[in-house]
Scaffold this motif. Structure first.
Motif, PDB file in Angstrom:
ATOM      1  N   TRP A  37       0.735  -1.281  -0.061  1.00  0.00           N
ATOM      2  CA  TRP A  37       0.042  -0.070  -0.125  1.00  0.00           C
ATOM      3  C   TRP A  37       0.871   1.218  -0.005  1.00  0.00           C
ATOM      4  O   TRP A  37       0.310   2.341  -0.730  1.00  0.00           O
ATOM      5  N   PRO A  38       2.108   1.253   0.671  1.00  0.00           N
ATOM      6  CA  PRO A  38       2.727   2.603   0.587  1.00  0.00           C
ATOM      7  C   PRO A  38       3.405   2.895  -0.750  1.00  0.00           C
ATOM      8  O   PRO A  38       3.497   3.992  -1.468  1.00  0.00           O
ATOM      9  N   ALA A  39       3.662   1.714  -1.613  1.00  0.00           N
ATOM     10  CA  ALA A  39       3.915   2.040  -3.017  1.00  0.00           C
ATOM     11  C   ALA A  39       2.877   2.423  -3.942  1.00  0.00           C
ATOM     12  O   ALA A  39       2.983   3.293  -4.776  1.00  0.00           O
ATOM     13  N   THR A  40       1.685   2.087  -3.675  1.00  0.00           N
ATOM     14  CA  THR A  40       0.364   2.443  -4.214  1.00  0.00           C
ATOM     15  C   THR A  40       0.066   3.751  -3.972  1.00  0.00           C
ATOM     16  O   THR A  40      -0.188   4.712  -4.956  1.00  0.00           O
ATOM     17  N   ILE A  41       0.230   4.395  -2.761  1.00  0.00           N
ATOM     18  CA  ILE A  41      -0.035   5.948  -2.699  1.00  0.00           C
ATOM     19  C   ILE A  41       1.256   6.472  -3.078  1.00  0.00           C
ATOM     20  O   ILE A  41       0.911   7.609  -3.937  1.00  0.00           O
ATOM     21  N   ALA A  42       2.438   6.233  -3.433  1.00  0.00           N
ATOM     22  CA  ALA A  42       3.502   6.870  -4.039  1.00  0.00           C
ATOM     23  C   ALA A  42       3.333   6.968  -5.498  1.00  0.00           C
ATOM     24  O   ALA A  42       3.550   8.092  -6.148  1.00  0.00           O
ATOM     25  N   LEU A  43       2.546   5.770  -6.227  1.00  0.00           N
ATOM     26  CA  LEU A  43       2.373   5.823  -7.536  1.00  0.00           C
ATOM     27  C   LEU A  43       1.144   7.022  -7.788  1.00  0.00           C
ATOM     28  O   LEU A  43       1.306   7.645  -8.877  1.00  0.00           O
ATOM     29  N   LEU A  44       0.310   7.169  -6.765  1.00  0.00           N
ATOM     30  CA  LEU A  44      -0.735   8.097  -7.110  1.00  0.00           C
ATOM     31  C   LEU A  44      -0.162   9.460  -6.928  1.00  0.00           C
ATOM     32  O   LEU A  44      -0.443  10.449  -7.740  1.00  0.00           O
ATOM     33  N   ALA A  45       0.890   9.740  -6.006  1.00  0.00           N
ATOM     34  CA  ALA A  45       1.390  10.958  -5.677  1.00  0.00           C
ATOM     35  C   ALA A  45       2.258  11.291  -7.102  1.00  0.00           C
ATOM     36  O   ALA A  45       2.204  12.575  -7.268  1.00  0.00           O
ATOM     37  N   VAL A  46       2.654  10.272  -7.539  1.00  0.00           N
ATOM     38  CA  VAL A  46       3.821  10.808  -8.677  1.00  0.00           C
ATOM     39  C   VAL A  46       2.820  11.227 -10.036  1.00  0.00           C
ATOM     40  O   VAL A  46       2.874  12.161 -10.611  1.00  0.00           O
ATOM     41  N   GLY A  47       1.570  10.562 -10.076  1.00  0.00           N
ATOM     42  CA  GLY A  47       0.595  10.689 -10.957  1.00  0.00           C
ATOM     43  C   GLY A  47       0.165  12.347 -10.833  1.00  0.00           C
ATOM     44  O   GLY A  47      -0.086  13.076 -11.838  1.00  0.00           O
ATOM     45  N   GLY A 137       9.457  10.373  -6.206  1.00  0.00           N
ATOM     46  CA  GLY A 137       8.643   9.080  -6.169  1.00  0.00           C
ATOM     47  C   GLY A 137       9.056   8.135  -7.097  1.00  0.00           C
ATOM     48  O   GLY A 137       8.832   6.709  -6.822  1.00  0.00           O
ATOM     49  N   THR A 138       9.328   8.308  -8.345  1.00  0.00           N
ATOM     50  CA  THR A 138       9.268   7.293  -9.684  1.00  0.00           C
ATOM     51  C   THR A 138      10.520   6.276  -9.077  1.00  0.00           C
ATOM     52  O   THR A 138      10.404   5.143  -9.401  1.00  0.00           O
ATOM     53  N   PHE A 139      11.655   6.930  -8.767  1.00  0.00           N
ATOM     54  CA  PHE A 139      12.751   6.053  -8.680  1.00  0.00           C
ATOM     55  C   PHE A 139      12.920   5.426  -7.273  1.00  0.00           C
ATOM     56  O   PHE A 139      13.517   4.228  -7.172  1.00  0.00           O
ATOM     57  N   ALA A 140      12.133   5.864  -6.276  1.00  0.00           N
ATOM     58  CA  ALA A 140      11.761   5.183  -4.935  1.00  0.00           C
ATOM     59  C   ALA A 140      11.028   4.003  -5.241  1.00  0.00           C
ATOM     60  O   ALA A 140      11.346   2.675  -4.833  1.00  0.00           O
ATOM     61  N   LEU A 141      10.048   3.933  -6.492  1.00  0.00           N
ATOM     62  CA  LEU A 141       9.421   2.776  -6.792  1.00  0.00           C
ATOM     63  C   LEU A 141      10.049   1.923  -7.626  1.00  0.00           C
ATOM     64  O   LEU A 141       9.950   0.885  -7.478  1.00  0.00           O
ATOM     65  N   TRP A 142      11.199   2.501  -8.402  1.00  0.00           N
ATOM     66  CA  TRP A 142      11.978   1.484  -9.249  1.00  0.00           C
ATOM     67  C   TRP A 142      12.821   0.808  -8.222  1.00  0.00           C
ATOM     68  O   TRP A 142      13.095  -0.410  -8.169  1.00  0.00           O
ATOM     69  N   TYR A 143      13.432   1.325  -7.040  1.00  0.00           N
ATOM     70  CA  TYR A 143      14.344   0.596  -6.040  1.00  0.00           C
ATOM     71  C   TYR A 143      13.393  -0.532  -5.536  1.00  0.00           C
ATOM     72  O   TYR A 143      13.827  -1.564  -5.042  1.00  0.00           O
TER      73      TYR A 143
END
Length: 238
Positions: A37-47, A137-143
């Motif tokens: 769920w933290p990654a899902t929130i980050a994805l929404l934030a990046v969008g 946020g994008t590269f935090a999701l990559w890692y």
């Protein structure tokens, strides 16, 4: 315990080794994944940040990647619900590649607006800040997605990776002890350091793919910082 006849004794170690072969045995517990769920929130934030950047910089073409990500969100969610982590991982990599292209393209537009555009300073600075945050946020999701084979492969009872070496793992054989495992905040911290200090600080980067990703992230971050600094200098000189 012995087998019939002259069979060798079955020790606990032997049984444990046998239990790792195959996955059809219902008694075998599958690998424990980490919360997503933290990654899902980050994805929404990046969008949201990319949408802000597109609005502030008046770049309508940046809306297309957001539409594609919105479409991919449906199969991503279904794959997670039905436990198809292999499909979710592939779709996640595709989505991140699209996001990375969108962030890089927005940085190019940012430089172009600085040199040739007529956008006012508040919009330019707001767009720069949005791109910087989206890059983070994008590269935090990559890692988060590549480390240890992905979130579905990482375990909460001991973490081992060939991509990142966190301080908690720099003791002994490189496996975390005491039940520690990296959460999304740990990857966000690594990405934040790369964007602000242009260095991973306390975490070692081990794999080539992680090093390439961090170089791209630092380059995009450097561009946004240079644009903000250049605008500030122009304001002082005017």
């Amino acid at each position: 315990m012995r087998g019939r006849g002259t069979g060798a004794p079955l020790t606990r170690d032997t049984v444990d080794q046998m239990s790792t072969v195959g996955t059809s045995d219902p008694g075998i517990e599958p690998p424990v994944g980490v919360p997503r769920w933290p990654a899902t929130i980050a994805l929404l934030a990046v969008g949201i940040l990319l949408a802000i950047a597109a609005t502030q910089l008046d770049v309508s073409s940046l809306q297309l990647p957001l539409v594609i990500i919105g479409i991919l969100a449906v199969p991503l969610t279904l794959a997670s619900i039905y436990g198809r982590h292999d499909i979710r991982h592939r779709l996640g990599m595709i989505a991140l590649a699209i996001l990375t292209a969108a962030v890089a393209l927005s940085a190019v537009y940012l430089v172009r607006q600085l040199l040739y555009g007529v956008i006012e300073a508040p919009s330019l600075l707001a767009g720069s800040a949005a791109i910087w945050g989206a890059n983070l946020g994008t590269f935090a999701l990559w890692y988060w997605e590549i480390d240890g084979g992905g979130p579905s492969e990482r375990r909460r009872d001991g973490h081992k990776s060939t991509d990142f070496l966190f301080p908690q793992m720099q003791v002994g054989d490189g496996t975390s002890t005491g039940g520690w495992w990296p959460g999304f905040l740990d990857y966000l911290f690594v990405a934040f350091n790369a964007s602000s200090a242009f260095s991973p600080t306390d975490t070692l980067i081990l794999s080539r793919r992680a090093k390439i990703l961090m170089m791209v992230q630092s380059l995009i971050s450097l561009v946004t910082v240079v644009v903000i600094a250049a605008r500030a200098i122009n304001t002082l000189n005017s």
